[in-house]
Design an enzyme around this catalytic site. Structure first.
Site, mmCIF file in Angstrom:
data_model
loop_
_atom_site.group_PDB
_atom_site.id
_atom_site.type_symbol
_atom_site.label_atom_id
_atom_site.label_comp_id
_atom_site.label_asym_id
_atom_site.label_seq_id
_atom_site.Cartn_x
_atom_site.Cartn_y
_atom_site.Cartn_z
ATOM 1 N N GLY A 56 2.680 -10.599 15.755
ATOM 2 C CA GLY A 56 1.408 -10.203 15.350
ATOM 3 C C GLY A 56 1.760 -10.345 13.871
ATOM 4 O O GLY A 56 2.533 -10.368 13.151
ATOM 5 N N SER A 57 0.409 -10.501 13.186
ATOM 6 C CA SER A 57 0.417 -10.424 11.683
ATOM 7 C C SER A 57 0.601 -8.865 11.261
ATOM 8 O O SER A 57 0.452 -8.027 12.033
ATOM 9 C CB SER A 57 -0.578 -10.954 11.148
ATOM 10 N N GLY A 58 0.676 -8.942 9.857
ATOM 11 C CA GLY A 58 0.755 -7.528 9.478
ATOM 12 C C GLY A 58 2.345 -6.974 9.075
ATOM 13 O O GLY A 58 2.457 -5.899 8.448
ATOM 14 N N HIS A 59 3.381 -7.952 9.104
ATOM 15 C CA HIS A 59 4.627 -7.685 9.059
ATOM 16 C C HIS A 59 5.271 -8.573 8.070
ATOM 17 O O HIS A 59 6.576 -8.809 7.668
ATOM 18 C CB HIS A 59 5.360 -7.963 10.402
ATOM 19 N N HIS A 226 4.177 -0.649 14.238
ATOM 20 C CA HIS A 226 2.567 -0.748 14.691
ATOM 21 C C HIS A 226 1.939 0.560 14.760
ATOM 22 O O HIS A 226 1.378 0.791 15.646
ATOM 23 C CB HIS A 226 2.701 -1.283 15.949
ATOM 24 N N GLY A 422 -0.934 8.188 -15.929
ATOM 25 C CA GLY A 422 -0.410 9.256 -14.944
ATOM 26 C C GLY A 422 1.103 9.787 -15.245
ATOM 27 O O GLY A 422 1.405 10.498 -14.093
ATOM 28 N N CYS A 424 2.059 11.413 -18.172
ATOM 29 C CA CYS A 424 2.240 12.290 -19.261
ATOM 30 C C CYS A 424 2.848 13.625 -18.802
ATOM 31 O O CYS A 424 3.911 14.269 -19.672
ATOM 32 C CB CYS A 424 1.023 12.482 -19.857
ATOM 33 N N SER A 468 5.182 8.744 -25.863
ATOM 34 C CA SER A 468 5.292 10.344 -26.037
ATOM 35 C C SER A 468 6.724 10.732 -26.669
ATOM 36 O O SER A 468 6.625 11.549 -27.715
ATOM 37 C CB SER A 468 5.093 11.316 -24.852
#
Length: 597
Positions: A56-59, A226, A422, A424, A468
């Site tokens: 499956g794709s997504g890896h 998964h 984000g 500070c 800062s």
């Protein structure tokens, strides 16, 4: 925590093909069969063994990102988290037809085994003369699922599969025979283990945005790639120094009858792979490497190679996995040598998915960390000794100011997540903690104001960093100069001297920043405070702090002209109606300093 459910795409149903087309643009040596979603080497050397993988794709970068010279010959890609069908795999087998034979390597998931296995058998049925030319390797390296629970389905395939791809692919490139490539793939698959951990599940593009699966304070050990549930959940999230040893216990156990999958014996030589499951930052991942290396060293393992990066993901899952490959110890004459495995691992494949790795074992920690003590330039000599009238009250005021900043960090961070980048709140908190340590160690004291101010400047420089930190460090360095310039032989700090030194410090600060009030920056309250104090010749400290507070509040209504807020779309700042986080930090420090004990 919430699941990240927004994605960059045209349409979910086209995502896989469009991603593979982009991969082909990135890697000109490969081609794409669009209909079957098979990526393959366009000009294959058909005198050598071919390797096929997929799932499956997504890896990503697994699996298609490893297709190319020195690794895999083809990858059959399914939709997200779904196995490619049998015809897709058959197409991959046909595309890599060659003289020597083909090794198919799949992760241990039912759909992959059935579809890749059926394709292999169909090929053998149609080409009986070549039935022995296609070999099948299944990789199951997950140690989260115990032997009893997984006695039928076996262990899931995780990032350890990538080591099988790499080593077998390098041997095929060298001209190894079909049996040799198959044997080494089988050996690596049998001697690799992986354990993963996630802060949250991932989100599949095109599906409804789901609720969080884990509480804000929870993590899940052994989560699948998964979104399958893991081995257990922990709360609160432990520090890495506590978490990593727990993961390694599952990975290296030889006494747990449910999890002694890899035959470790003690003081074993291993390859370490730390894998980003998709949503872990590049800042955090080397920290995982550090802790894992330290824990393995403590257990007596000999780490021969370290690999880290994004190898096999679960889309955008915020998590990581640890993989160990046990190298042969020479006791088994049928096993490959450790040196041959390392040599194959070290060869650089020409594929976009494989991350850089050193072809050498990591240096011992004592050699790796260079000692720099004593190499810094000595501090400037200081002859002026100024004290305040009430040293204890001064110390208490400094402590209050620091604690006020630490308590305000979440709110300042919230402001800066809207008006800046984000950081500070955390930057100021780091500075406050540094000042508290200097106070406790006696570097900051009302008995030596000039030395104290110099110490604050060094904390700002070394522990805050960024814009800062630089501004605070410049201001306090200039303040120390002003105290020494205007003291006129006095030994006790007076309000007039304070005021004069502050005014000169502000003047020096203005030579390094273009920000002037009203500018929606920290100079707005700082300028208001210094000038108000100067108008009273240092007598009205409380009134000056009130002026600074009013100036900080007024930044809610100002257009940003300097600082990070200048890059934020103006209407958003007006809509949110928040003060500048840097200005709020100055307000918080001053109000904490003058607050009642």
């Amino acid at each position: 925590m919430s699941v990240q459910s927004k994605h960059f795409l045209n349409a979910p149903e086209n995502l896989v093909v469009e991603s593979l087309q982009g991969l082909c643009a990135l890697n000109p040596q490969i081609a794409l069969d669009v209909a079957d979603k098979v990526v393959y080497v366009a000009k294959q050397d058909r005198s050598k063994v071919a390797l096929i993988c997929g799932g499956g794709s997504g890896h990503e970068p697994a699996h298609a990102g490893y297709v190319g010279d020195g690794m895999l010959t083809a990858a059959a890609c399914g939709t997200v988290f779904a196995s490619p069908n049998t015809s897709q795999v058959r197409r991959a087998i046909d595309l890599v037809e060659n003289e020597q034979g083909t090794v198919i390597i799949v992760k241990n998931y039912t759909g992959d085994i059935l579809n890749f296995g059926l394709a292999k058998e169909q090929y053998a049925a149609q080409h009986p003369e070549k039935s022995d030319k296609v070999k099948f390797v299944i990789v199951g390296d997950d140690v989260a699922v115990g032997k009893t629970q997984g006695k039928i389905v076996g262990r899931r395939g995780l990032a350890g599969t990538c080591l099988v791809y790499k080593i077998a692919g390098a041997l095929a490139k060298r001209g190894g025979s079909l049996d040799e490539v198959y044997a080494i793939a089988e050996y690596v698959a049998a001697h690799v283990g992986t354990i993963g951990v996630g802060l949250e599940h991932c989100h599949v593009p095109g599906t409804a945005a789901g609720d969080s699966h884990l509480a804000p304070s929870e993590i899940e050990i052994g989560m699948g790639i998964h979104n399958e549930p893991g081995n257990r959940r922990l709360a609160p999230v432990p520090p890495l120094a506590d978490l990593v040893p727990q993961l390694l216990d599952l990975l290296t156990s030889t006494t747990d009858p449910e999890r002694s999958f890899v035959p470790f014996k003690g003081k074993d030589r291993v390859v370490l792979l730390v894998n980003n499951l998709g949503g872990t930052s590049e800042l955090e991942l080397p920290g995982v490497v550090r802790e894992t290396r330290a824990a393995l060293d403590k257990q007596g393992f000999v780490i021969e190679r370290v690999l880290a990066g994004t190898f096999m993901t679960s889309l955008n899952m915020p998590g990581f996995s640890i993989t160990l490959l046990l190298l042969p110890d020479g006791s088994d004459s049928s096993a490959p040598s450790a040196e041959s495995l390392l040599s194959l691992l070290d060869e650089k494949p020409d594929v976009p998915g494989w991350k850089w790795a050193s072809a050498a074992a990591p240096a011992p920690p004592a050699e790796q960390i260079k000692q720099t003590a004593g190499t810094r330039p000595a501090g400037v000599s200081q002859s002026t000794k100024l004290r305040v009238e009430d040293a204890k009250a001064f110390d208490a005021a400094v402590r209050r100011a620091c604690k006020a900043i630490i308590e305000a960090e979440p709110e300042i961070t919230r402001m800066d997540s809207i008006a800046g980048d984000g950081d500070c709140g955390l930057t100021l908190k780091d500075g406050a903690n540094g000042v508290l340590k200097a106070l406790e160690s006696g570097q900051i004291t009302g008995e030596d104001v000039v030395g104290s101010v110099i110490a604050v400047s060094k904390v700002a420089e070394e522990q805050m960093g960024g814009t800062s930190g630089a501004l605070y460090s410049i201001f306090f360095s200039a303040l120390a100069q002003g105290l020494q310039t205007h003291h006129s032989g006095a030994s006790t700090l007076s309000p007039v001297l304070w005021s004069a030194a502050l005014s000169s410090a502000l003047t020096k600060l203005y030579t390094y920043t273009r920000a002037r009030p009203p500018s929606r920056t920290l100079v707005d309250p700082l300028d208001a405070f210094v000038n108000a104090l100067a108008s009273s010749r240092g007598a009205d400290l409380t009134g000056a702090v009130d002026k600074a507070g009013a100036a900080a509040l007024q930044t809610r209504n100002l257009e940003a002209k300097a600082g990070r807020s200048a890059y934020v779309e103006g209407d958003r700042l007006k809509k949110e109606h928040i003060a500048d986080p840097g200005a709020w930090g100055v307000k918080t420090i001053l109000e904490g300093f003058v607050a009642s004990a």
